[in-house]
Design an enzyme around this catalytic site. Structure first.
Site, PDB file in Angstrom:
ATOM      1  N   TYR A  13       6.087  -9.502  19.896  1.00 27.58           N
ATOM      2  CA  TYR A  13       5.318  -8.971  21.179  1.00 27.58           C
ATOM      3  C   TYR A  13       6.013  -8.290  21.639  1.00 27.58           C
ATOM      4  CZ  TYR A  13       3.856  -8.927  25.994  1.00 27.58           C
ATOM      5  OH  TYR A  13       2.977  -8.832  26.722  1.00 27.58           O
TER       6      TYR A  13
ATOM      7  N   GLU B 145       8.561  -6.496  29.198  1.00 23.37           N
ATOM      8  CA  GLU B 145       9.666  -6.865  28.060  1.00 23.37           C
ATOM      9  C   GLU B 145       9.847  -6.205  26.658  1.00 23.37           C
ATOM     10  OE1 GLU B 145       7.924 -11.061  26.423  1.00 23.37           O
ATOM     11  OE2 GLU B 145       6.749 -11.586  28.178  1.00 23.37           O
TER      12      GLU B 145
ATOM     13  N   LYS C 225       4.278  -3.812  21.885  1.00 18.74           N
ATOM     14  CA  LYS C 225       4.346  -3.568  23.102  1.00 18.74           C
ATOM     15  C   LYS C 225       5.331  -2.612  23.384  1.00 18.74           C
ATOM     16  CE  LYS C 225       1.851  -4.168  25.662  1.00 18.74           C
ATOM     17  NZ  LYS C 225       0.500  -4.257  25.978  1.00 18.74           N
TER      18      LYS C 225
HETATM   19  P1  NAD Z   1      -4.558 -12.499  27.528  1.00 17.83           P
HETATM   20  O1  NAD Z   1      -3.553 -13.110  26.934  1.00 17.83           O
HETATM   21  O2  NAD Z   1      -4.911 -13.281  28.641  1.00 17.83           O
HETATM   22  O3  NAD Z   1      -5.451 -11.570  28.079  1.00 17.83           O
HETATM   23  C1  NAD Z   1      -5.850 -10.617  26.967  1.00 17.83           C
HETATM   24  C2  NAD Z   1      -7.892 -10.138  26.077  1.00 17.83           C
HETATM   25  O4  NAD Z   1      -7.733  -9.510  25.146  1.00 17.83           O
HETATM   26  C3  NAD Z   1      -8.137 -11.421  25.980  1.00 17.83           C
HETATM   27  O5  NAD Z   1      -9.301 -10.852  26.655  1.00 17.83           O
HETATM   28  C4  NAD Z   1      -8.697 -11.260  24.478  1.00 17.83           C
HETATM   29  O6  NAD Z   1      -9.946 -11.567  23.869  1.00 17.83           O
HETATM   30  C5  NAD Z   1      -8.557  -9.829  24.602  1.00 17.83           C
HETATM   31  N1  NAD Z   1      -8.364  -9.095  23.071  1.00 17.83           N
HETATM   32  C6  NAD Z   1      -7.488  -9.389  22.398  1.00 17.83           C
HETATM   33  N2  NAD Z   1      -7.441  -8.651  20.968  1.00 17.83           N
HETATM   34  C7  NAD Z   1      -8.328  -7.683  21.070  1.00 17.83           C
HETATM   35  C8  NAD Z   1      -8.685  -6.624  20.358  1.00 17.83           C
HETATM   36  N3  NAD Z   1      -8.250  -6.731  19.120  1.00 17.83           N
HETATM   37  N4  NAD Z   1      -9.914  -6.210  20.732  1.00 17.83           N
HETATM   38  C9  NAD Z   1     -10.570  -5.911  22.146  1.00 17.83           C
HETATM   39  N5  NAD Z   1      -9.865  -7.132  23.425  1.00 17.83           N
HETATM   40  C10 NAD Z   1      -8.960  -7.695  22.332  1.00 17.83           C
HETATM   41  O7  NAD Z   1      -3.244 -11.223  27.947  1.00 17.83           O
HETATM   42  P2  NAD Z   1      -3.366 -10.956  30.131  1.00 17.83           P
HETATM   43  O8  NAD Z   1      -1.811 -11.961  30.604  1.00 17.83           O
HETATM   44  O9  NAD Z   1      -4.332 -11.041  30.529  1.00 17.83           O
HETATM   45  O10 NAD Z   1      -2.492  -9.631  29.378  1.00 17.83           O
HETATM   46  C11 NAD Z   1      -3.019  -8.233  29.232  1.00 17.83           C
HETATM   47  C12 NAD Z   1      -2.480  -7.119  29.099  1.00 17.83           C
HETATM   48  O11 NAD Z   1      -0.988  -7.057  30.299  1.00 17.83           O
HETATM   49  C13 NAD Z   1      -1.652  -6.923  27.698  1.00 17.83           C
HETATM   50  O12 NAD Z   1      -1.548  -5.361  27.186  1.00 17.83           O
HETATM   51  C14 NAD Z   1      -0.002  -7.911  27.903  1.00 17.83           C
HETATM   52  O13 NAD Z   1       0.718  -7.348  27.778  1.00 17.83           O
HETATM   53  C15 NAD Z   1       0.112  -6.676  29.060  1.00 17.83           C
HETATM   54  N6  NAD Z   1       0.941  -8.211  30.144  1.00 17.83           N
HETATM   55  C16 NAD Z   1       0.869  -8.935  31.055  1.00 17.83           C
HETATM   56  C17 NAD Z   1       1.668  -9.107  31.259  1.00 17.83           C
HETATM   57  C18 NAD Z   1       1.603 -11.764  31.615  1.00 17.83           C
HETATM   58  O14 NAD Z   1       2.400 -11.962  32.752  1.00 17.83           O
HETATM   59  N7  NAD Z   1       0.390 -12.594  31.395  1.00 17.83           N
HETATM   60  C19 NAD Z   1       2.811  -9.338  32.554  1.00 17.83           C
HETATM   61  C20 NAD Z   1       3.395  -7.945  31.409  1.00 17.83           C
HETATM   62  C21 NAD Z   1       1.722  -7.189  30.991  1.00 17.83           C
HETATM   63  P1  TYD Z   2       5.441 -17.958  29.333  1.00 17.35           P
HETATM   64  O1  TYD Z   2       4.262 -17.463  29.928  1.00 17.35           O
HETATM   65  O2  TYD Z   2       5.424 -17.965  28.159  1.00 17.35           O
HETATM   66  O3  TYD Z   2       5.402 -15.674  29.220  1.00 17.35           O
HETATM   67  P2  TYD Z   2       7.028 -15.085  28.986  1.00 17.35           P
HETATM   68  O4  TYD Z   2       7.723 -16.032  27.531  1.00 17.35           O
HETATM   69  O5  TYD Z   2       5.976 -13.160  28.535  1.00 17.35           O
HETATM   70  O6  TYD Z   2       8.002 -14.639  30.195  1.00 17.35           O
HETATM   71  O7  TYD Z   2       6.878 -18.082  29.394  1.00 17.35           O
HETATM   72  C1  TYD Z   2       7.516 -18.096  31.029  1.00 17.35           C
HETATM   73  C2  TYD Z   2       9.287 -18.562  31.080  1.00 17.35           C
HETATM   74  O8  TYD Z   2       8.881 -20.050  30.672  1.00 17.35           O
HETATM   75  C3  TYD Z   2      10.069 -18.069  29.577  1.00 17.35           C
HETATM   76  O9  TYD Z   2      11.048 -17.927  29.768  1.00 17.35           O
HETATM   77  C4  TYD Z   2       9.652 -19.696  28.366  1.00 17.35           C
HETATM   78  C5  TYD Z   2       9.677 -20.483  29.216  1.00 17.35           C
HETATM   79  N1  TYD Z   2       8.224 -21.782  29.424  1.00 17.35           N
HETATM   80  C6  TYD Z   2       8.508 -23.130  29.028  1.00 17.35           C
HETATM   81  O10 TYD Z   2       9.405 -23.632  29.801  1.00 17.35           O
HETATM   82  N2  TYD Z   2       7.419 -23.807  28.813  1.00 17.35           N
HETATM   83  C7  TYD Z   2       6.873 -23.814  28.191  1.00 17.35           C
HETATM   84  O11 TYD Z   2       5.741 -24.050  27.653  1.00 17.35           O
HETATM   85  C8  TYD Z   2       6.031 -22.673  28.158  1.00 17.35           C
HETATM   86  C9  TYD Z   2       4.760 -21.603  28.248  1.00 17.35           C
HETATM   87  C10 TYD Z   2       7.035 -21.321  28.626  1.00 17.35           C
END
Ligand code: NAD
Ligand code: TYD
Length: 339
Positions: free
Chosen positions: A153, A127, A157
């Site tokens: 967000y 992103e 990042k």
């Molecule tokens: P998540 O929201 O599921 O988990 C985040 C974790 O971080 C939680 O356990 C929370 O308690 C902890 N946390 C939040 N603030 C904190 C702080 N100040 N100190 C210590 N711990 C803290 O997130 P996720 O989806 O598992 O994402 C993990 C990482 O991967 C993030 O850095 C996110 O930007 C990155 N990322 C996520 C995706 C995705 O699709 N979910 C994709 C690419 C990158």
């Molecule tokens: P999301 O899982 O929040 O991830 P990101 O925005 O980081 O890609 O959303 C994935 C896609 O789904 C995004 O285009 C927004 C859409 N979305 C919906 O249409 N409805 C929903 O309730 C949510 C949570 C996401």
């Protein structure tokens, strides 16, 4: 090898803790997590009795707590997953995103600089590159694509990535950064698209699709992401950025329909709601660099991964029902009522 995994009680961090203890049973893994709404000790329950696993509750932005942990543990590697991670929450409450994602990363980098480290790995996101137009399927994000963020967000990042690069250049800190596409799989918090749609469909509640549902995401099964990070911390070149993604692009509507089909539920549950402000149109990763340098490629393609994920949510109802019975109700009302 001793590794501090921050954010290990969250979705990807939790999967990474499980993955590393399985793949490297001799490593010591220390999870540092603040346990925000997204952190869940039930995700870590299967490893709590493992003698090579320790859990520490702390905030990555709490300098004293972080330094004390580094002083005590002297880790070899830090993998930073800890973050506020939900775009919609960043639109309603950006402040905490700056605090955790930027200030918190800065504190971890300072700790690495002061106490010494073999590798600091920053888990970033595609992103940071902004979005791609829907009518140019030939375009992909490479590591050279300029940073061009859309949401608080992604801006937070990208800021963290810049700090990591600065600490490498100025202090010679041995860093790596990975920028991954959307993950899905077990332990995914049901505020994100796929688990939210599974949970709603299982309760026969409306499935809220933003706008026309035509936005495109590049989906990666979470275990493939964990394997990529494992490869980068062992074999990745210091100072480098690696994009992670596997050409599994789907529109949101395609994803929602696939989930409904897997669950045997009607498409009548789909409800179109007001679009997300600043909604990124398309994300798509070019993974050529990590493939050429480290031999990584995704092992689980979308059709198989979504089946495994739906099965996991069916078999682990307790895990997500606990979540949606708590504060989540207020969150859901606030975000989706009158939308
Ligand atoms: P998540 O929201 O599921 O988990 C985040 C974790 O971080 C939680 O356990 C929370 O308690 C902890 N946390 C939040 N603030 C904190 C702080 N100040 N100190 C210590 N711990 C803290 O997130 P996720 O989806 O598992 O994402 C993990 C990482 O991967 C993030 O850095 C996110 O930007 C990155 N990322 C996520 C995706 C995705 O699709 N979910 C994709 C690419 C990158
Ligand atoms: P999301 O899982 O929040 O991830 P990101 O925005 O980081 O890609 O959303 C994935 C896609 O789904 C995004 O285009 C927004 C859409 N979305 C919906 O249409 N409805 C929903 O309730 C949510 C949570 C996401």
């Amino acid at each position: 090898m001793k590794i501090i995994v921050t954010g290990g009680a969250g979705f990807i961090g939790g999967n990474f803790v499980h993955y590393m203890l399985k793949e490297h049973p001799e490593y010591q893994i220390i999870c540092l997590d603040k346990l925000t709404y997204a952190g869940n000790m039930e995700t870590l329950e299967p490893v709590m009795d493992n003698p090579n696993f320790t859990f520490v509750k702390a905030d990555i932005a709490d300098r004293d707590a972080v330094y004390a942990l580094f002083e005590k543990e002297k880790p070899d590697v830090v993998v930073n997953f800890a973050a506020e991670s939900h775009v919609d929450r960043s639109i309603t409450d950006p402040g905490i995103f700056l605090q955790t994602n930027i200030i918190g990363t800065g504190v971890l980098l300072d700790a690495c600089r002061i106490y010494g480290i073999k590798r600091y790995h920053q888990v970033s996101t595609d992103e940071v590159y902004g979005d791609l137009p829907l009518d140019r399927p030939d375009l992909f994000f490479t590591e050279e694509t300029p940073l061009h963020t859309s949401s608080p967000y992604s801006a937070s990042k990208a800021s963290a990535d810049l700090l990591v690069m600065a600490y490498h250049r100025t202090y010679g800190l041995p860093t790596t950064i990975s920028r991954c596409s959307n993950n899905y799989g077990p332990y995914h918090f049901p505020e994100k698209l796929i688990p939210l749609m599974i949970a709603n469909a299982l309760k026969d509640k409306p499935l809220p699709v933003y706008g026309k549902g035509e936005n495109v995401r590049d989906w990666l099964y979470v275990e493939d992401h964990c394997r990529a990070i494992d490869m980068i911390i062992h074999k990745g070149r210091v100072g480098e950025i690696y994009n992670i993604g596997g050409h599994n692009e789907r529109t949101n509507l395609q994803v929602v329909k696939t989930v409904l089909k897997e669950l045997g539920k009607s498409e009548d549950l789909i409800t179109y709601v007001t679009d997300r402000p600043g909604h990124d149109r398309r994300y798509a990763i070019d993974p050529a660099k990590i493939h050429a340098e480290l031999g990584w490629e995704p092992l689980t393609l979308f059709d198989e991964g979504i089946k495994k994920t739906v099965k996991w949510y069916l078999e682990n109802r307790e895990w997500w029902e606990h979540i949606i019975s708590g504060d989540y109700q207020q969150y859901y009302e606030k975000m989706y009522k009158n939308r």
